[in-house]
Each structure stands twice: as C-alpha cells, then as structure tokens.
Motif scaffolding. Structure first.
Motif, PDB file in Angstrom:
ATOM      1  N   ARG A  87       0.832  -1.135   0.008  1.00 26.48           N
ATOM      2  CA  ARG A  87       0.032  -0.045   0.013  1.00 26.48           C
ATOM      3  C   ARG A  87       0.921   1.506   0.072  1.00 26.48           C
ATOM      4  O   ARG A  87       0.622   2.262  -0.578  1.00 26.48           O
ATOM      5  CB  ARG A  87      -1.007  -0.062   0.941  1.00 26.48           C
ATOM      6  N   VAL A  88       1.868   1.248   0.763  1.00 27.28           N
ATOM      7  CA  VAL A  88       2.810   2.217   0.765  1.00 27.28           C
ATOM      8  C   VAL A  88       4.019   2.419  -0.380  1.00 27.28           C
ATOM      9  O   VAL A  88       4.254   3.341  -1.131  1.00 27.28           O
ATOM     10  CB  VAL A  88       3.748   2.186   2.170  1.00 27.28           C
ATOM     11  N   LEU A  89       4.379   1.277  -1.014  1.00 28.46           N
ATOM     12  CA  LEU A  89       5.227   0.947  -2.135  1.00 28.46           C
ATOM     13  C   LEU A  89       4.488   0.431  -3.181  1.00 28.46           C
ATOM     14  O   LEU A  89       4.960  -0.996  -3.166  1.00 28.46           O
ATOM     15  CB  LEU A  89       6.699   0.495  -1.571  1.00 28.46           C
ATOM     16  N   GLY A 127      -1.351   5.887   0.183  1.00 35.06           N
ATOM     17  CA  GLY A 127      -1.251   4.895   1.177  1.00 35.06           C
ATOM     18  C   GLY A 127      -0.518   5.242   2.302  1.00 35.06           C
ATOM     19  O   GLY A 127      -0.822   5.064   3.328  1.00 35.06           O
ATOM     20  N   LEU A 128       0.428   6.279   2.121  1.00 37.37           N
ATOM     21  CA  LEU A 128       1.179   6.863   3.370  1.00 37.37           C
ATOM     22  C   LEU A 128       0.446   7.705   4.059  1.00 37.37           C
ATOM     23  O   LEU A 128       0.206   7.501   5.574  1.00 37.37           O
ATOM     24  CB  LEU A 128       2.238   7.487   2.866  1.00 37.37           C
ATOM     25  N   LEU A 150       8.916   4.710   6.309  1.00 34.69           N
ATOM     26  CA  LEU A 150       7.887   4.730   7.573  1.00 34.69           C
ATOM     27  C   LEU A 150       8.437   5.431   8.813  1.00 34.69           C
ATOM     28  O   LEU A 150       7.818   6.195   9.458  1.00 34.69           O
ATOM     29  CB  LEU A 150       7.372   3.337   7.882  1.00 34.69           C
ATOM     30  N   PHE A 151       9.653   5.124   9.099  1.00 35.86           N
ATOM     31  CA  PHE A 151      10.291   6.003  10.302  1.00 35.86           C
ATOM     32  C   PHE A 151      10.338   7.547  10.017  1.00 35.86           C
ATOM     33  O   PHE A 151       9.887   8.186  10.879  1.00 35.86           O
ATOM     34  CB  PHE A 151      11.913   5.448  10.350  1.00 35.86           C
ATOM     35  N   GLU A 152      10.471   7.804   8.783  1.00 37.08           N
ATOM     36  CA  GLU A 152      10.574   9.242   8.374  1.00 37.08           C
ATOM     37  C   GLU A 152       9.068   9.932   8.532  1.00 37.08           C
ATOM     38  O   GLU A 152       8.829  11.046   8.905  1.00 37.08           O
ATOM     39  CB  GLU A 152      10.923   9.451   7.009  1.00 37.08           C
TER      40      GLU A 152
END
Length: 504
Positions: free
Chosen positions: A106-108, A120-121, A173-175
């Motif tokens: 979903r993010v990548l 997604g993010l 995701l950390f960022e």
C-alpha cells in the motif's frame, strides 16, 4: 505428570513479593494494556488507489481452495474506511495502545522505494494521528506477512536482496510516522511465515521448499530486522527516541515428565531461540546448529541446511532488540522421538509433542487452553535472556460467532492471572500486554470460520457493522479498575462448545 508440572511451576522461583500482592491481581503501575490487528486481516480496500498486489492478494485470488471458507481479505473489516470507528471503540474500551501493521504494497506499489504512494502513506498518517488525538499509543508493525507479490516472484524471503528492500521500506515509515510512533515491531512471527509459507501451503506464498525454505527465510528475516535496527539507530533514534523489537510466537513447552526437561529446552530453542538467540547472543542456539547439521548429514546434504552467519553479520545482529515481543496462545508437552534410538530422524528437533486430554480446545484446532504454560514460558524467557523487557503483543481465544463469549473471558482471566503471578511473584519483566484481537477478522487459512475479536463484525453485510461482545464489556471494566474482574456466570455451568469450566 500433572503433579510434577504443577510442582515445577509453583516452585520455579522463590517469591519476591508477598502472596497477598499476587492475589490482588492488580496491574503494576505503568503497565500497558492494549489491543491489535494486522493490515491484511482488517483493512480491505485491497486495490484502492495505487496499492500494489501483495502475496496474500495473489494467494487467495488464485488459490481460494486453501482458505477454509473460500473467503479473502478484499473487504475484511473495512478498516481502511472505518478506522475512526475502530479508534473510537478502542478508546471507549479503555486500551492504552493499539498495535497495527502497515501494508508494504500500500505504501510502495511497485514493492520498491522508487515509487511511494502518497494515498497509502496518508492512510497510516491519518490512523496514527487519530490514535494520538484520542490518547492511544500507536505501536506499528512494519511487516505482518503481506510483502509485495513482485518481491515474492523474485524469491521473497528466500532471496537475500529482500534485506535491503525491507530496510528501504522501513526508512520511509520511520520518516513519515516516527515523530508520533515510539514503539516499532519490525517483523511479526517470522517462524510462522517461514515455516508455513515456505515449507507448507497454510500461509502465503504457499511454497513447499522442503527442509531448506524455512531456514533461508529465517536467515534473511534476522538480517532484515538487524539491519533495520542499525539504520534506525544511526539515522532516527537521537531525534525520535523510539524503540524497536521483533515479535515471536512462543508456546509453552513443558516436559512430558521429569525425564524430558532437556527436550522441553530444545523445543524452546527451536521455537523462540531460533530468532531470539541471534539477537541477544549473535548466533543460532548451539542445539539448533548441532541438530540440523546432524540430520542434514543423515539426509545426504553436503552441509547443514541451517545457514551460517559470518563474523561481520554476527556483530551486526548481536544486541538488536530493545524489547522482546511475544505472541502466546497455547502450550504443549514435549518428549524425545523414540525413533531416533533406531537411527531414524523424523525432524530436526528430534521431538514429539502432545497435549493433556483434559485441556479444553478453542474453535482453532491448535489452540488448547493451558494457562499455566503461559507463566512457565515467561519464566523461561526471563532466565534465557537475562530478564529482557517483554511485551506480550498477542494473546487471545478463538470462539464461535456469538456475543456472549464466556469462554473467551474465562481464557483471558486465567491467562492474565498467570502473567501477573509471573510478574509480581517471579519478577518477570513484562511491561505490556495486547489482546488479540479488537475485531473479528480474516484469520488467514481459516478465513472467517474462527473469531478472535472482542467486537463482532458482520462480514456478510456491506457495512461490516461492529457489535460489542460480552468480553469487550469485561475488558472495559478491567481497564477502568486496572485489576482482573471475576468472570460472569453463564446460565449453565459449562460451555457446550468447549467444555470449559467457569470461574465464579
């Protein structure tokens, strides 16, 4: 046998607090109580916006016969759209934290860091912000079994390149979330995905790479976890101040009788030790290395099927766990396989397992109820890893589709009691506990046939409406009092589905 085990459990550790403190069954000050979910099990919206296909999307669409009821997670609990309602339910129950996982695809969408889905993010940013705004701590799992299908087509967890692909995904995701998220889980239950995904069809990707697949998978999982930990340490920890751990499924392995204490230890090492021992000591447990090499030789392999870490990797891996996450549901008695006396090797561990016929069983055929095994396991973790900070991220009971779930309440009461005794009497450093799960959800190969939720979901209805169960009301009272509450008495003394006795 029972007398031996009870004596072992009671006498395992000299009491460090008075018995009256244990009997009160109150949660220690600062102890965190929460609940959780996993992306594929609850989100739905499987092809919304630019989300890429993940291994579970591919698996259930191409092999519906693998799922007990032929279902899938295309809609699931619809939490992609109903996350605010979910957060409101978590808040109204009184939980301190909510552990959710992120869908890598979903993010990548392409599987790689060259394309980031802003939609997604944003979903995970919105969910995190909603939790924080409602006073609920977000705990984020980077990976809960649903890597992109394109990566699986290149070997998935058996391809060492996944280590750097995972690190790049984690960095994003950390960022994006790290200012709000202070507790991270890298990978949930690698034992399950490696054993059931690469040597079985029970979990996606459903590849049967006999004897070798799970060890290749596990080797790369450990590297991915460790390298992600080091990256966070170098790039994010000073400004974000978070902690990172892994979550392992750890059953209670008890000796069948006093002759099998070594067998119980071996079972623990092949389960928890497989992943935990490298993180705390830099390498696999000696018994694993010895046994797998022995059995590999007997099978005609030129070398052990268990890969070796280089000295460089041992240095990277050692010490990469701020806390140990544990998922615990059930226990087994362990004894040595008698065939080995004849030179026949049926398994790498050389063990057989059984249960007591008196143990009740949940609707999940593997989930036998033996609360004492929970305390036994926690004391084993304490002794094995120098009493690490421990978080029980999952503990729960699968039951029938009903709202008056007395069997689930009884399970929680008995297991929590054993945990509190382990903490308050035996000094086990357990700092958090997570209910599995907040919602009924898609239970992987079991589909929707087994329900773990304290809130019912109507999967046959397009609105996927939620209805609280009796267990949710019980938890609400427990959380408000910060103390175990008695189990309500049903109209009959025994639940006919499970045969569970009731506490009054």
């Amino acid at each position: 046998m029972k007398r031996y085990l009870i004596a072992t459990i009671i006498c395992a550790t000299i009491s460090t607090v008075c018995c009256c403190d244990v009997v009160k069954l109150t949660f220690p000050s600062g102890f965190s109580l929460g609940t959780g979910s996993a992306a594929y099990q609850v989100e739905g919206a499987w092809n919304v916006s630019d989300k890429g296909e993940n291994v579970w999307d591919y698996y259930v669409h191409n092999h519906p016969e693998i799922i007990a009821d032929g279902s899938n997670g295309d809609v699931a609990c619809n939490s992609y759209y109903k996350y605010k309602e979910d957060v409101a339910l978590i808040k109204s129950t009184g939980f301190d934290f909510y552990r959710f996982s992120v869908s890598w695809s979903r993010v990548l969408p392409t599987g790689f860091a060259n394309v980031i889905s802003e939609d997604g993010l944003q979903y995970y940013k919105n969910l995190t912000a909603e939790l924080v705004a409602n006073g609920i701590e977000p705990i984020v799992t980077l990976y809960h079994w649903d890597h992109p299908q394109v990566i699986e087509e290149m070997g998935g967890w058996t391809n060492e390149l996944i280590v750097d692909w995972f690190v790049a995904y984690a960095r994003i995701l950390f960022e994006a979330l790290g200012d709000s998220v202070k507790r991270w889980v890298t990978i949930n239950e690698p034992d399950s995905i490696c054993g059931d995904g690469y040597e079985s069809t029970r979990l996606a990707p459903g590849k049967i790479i006999t004897d070798i697949g799970k060890y290749l998978c596990g080797h790369n999982v450990i590297k991915a976890h460790a390298k992600t930990y080091r990256m966070y340490e170098e790039e994010f920890r000073d400004r974000q101040g978070g902690v990172i751990g892994i979550v392992l499924p750890v059953s209670g392995y008890l000796p069948y009788n006093s002759s099998y204490e070594d067998a119980a230890d071996t079972a623990f090492q092949f389960n928890c030790g497989w992943m935990a021992h490298p993180l705390y000591f830099g390498d696999y447990p000696e018994i694993m290395k010895t046994r797998v090499a022995l059995v590999s030789e007997s099978q005609g392999y030129p070398r052990s099927r268990l890969p070796e870490f280089s000295d460089e990797w041992k240095a990277i891996i050692n010490g990469t766990n701020d806390y140990l996450g544990i998922n615990h549901y059930t226990s087994r008695f362990v004894y040595n396989d008698p065939d080995e006396e004849l030179g026949i090797y049926n398994s790498d561990s050389g063990l057989l397992m059984t249960v007591d016929s008196s143990w009740p069983v949940a609707t999940s055929s593997w989930l036998y109820v033996y609360p004492e095994g929970f305390g036994y396991m926690l004391r084993k973790v304490r002794d094995e890893y120098n009493n690490p900070s421990t978080w029980v991220m999952e503990n729960g009971y699968s039951g029938a589709d009903n709202l008056e779930d007395y069997d689930r309440i009884n399970y929680f009461y008995e297991y929590l009691k054993e945990m509190l005794i382990a903490v308050k009497r035996d000094g086990c450093n357990v700092e958090g506990y997570g209910v599995w799960s907040i919602l009924d959800n898609f239970e992987w190969a079991d589909g929707y046939t087994n329900r773990f939720g304290i809130i019912r979901v109507e999967f046959d209805d397009a609105d996927t409406n939620r209805t609280t169960k009796l267990s949710q009301a019980w938890w609400k009272k427990v959380l408000s009092k910060r103390k175990l509450q008695s189990v309500p008495t049903p109209t009959t003394n025994t639940n006919t589905r499970t045969g569970l006795p009731w506490q009054k």
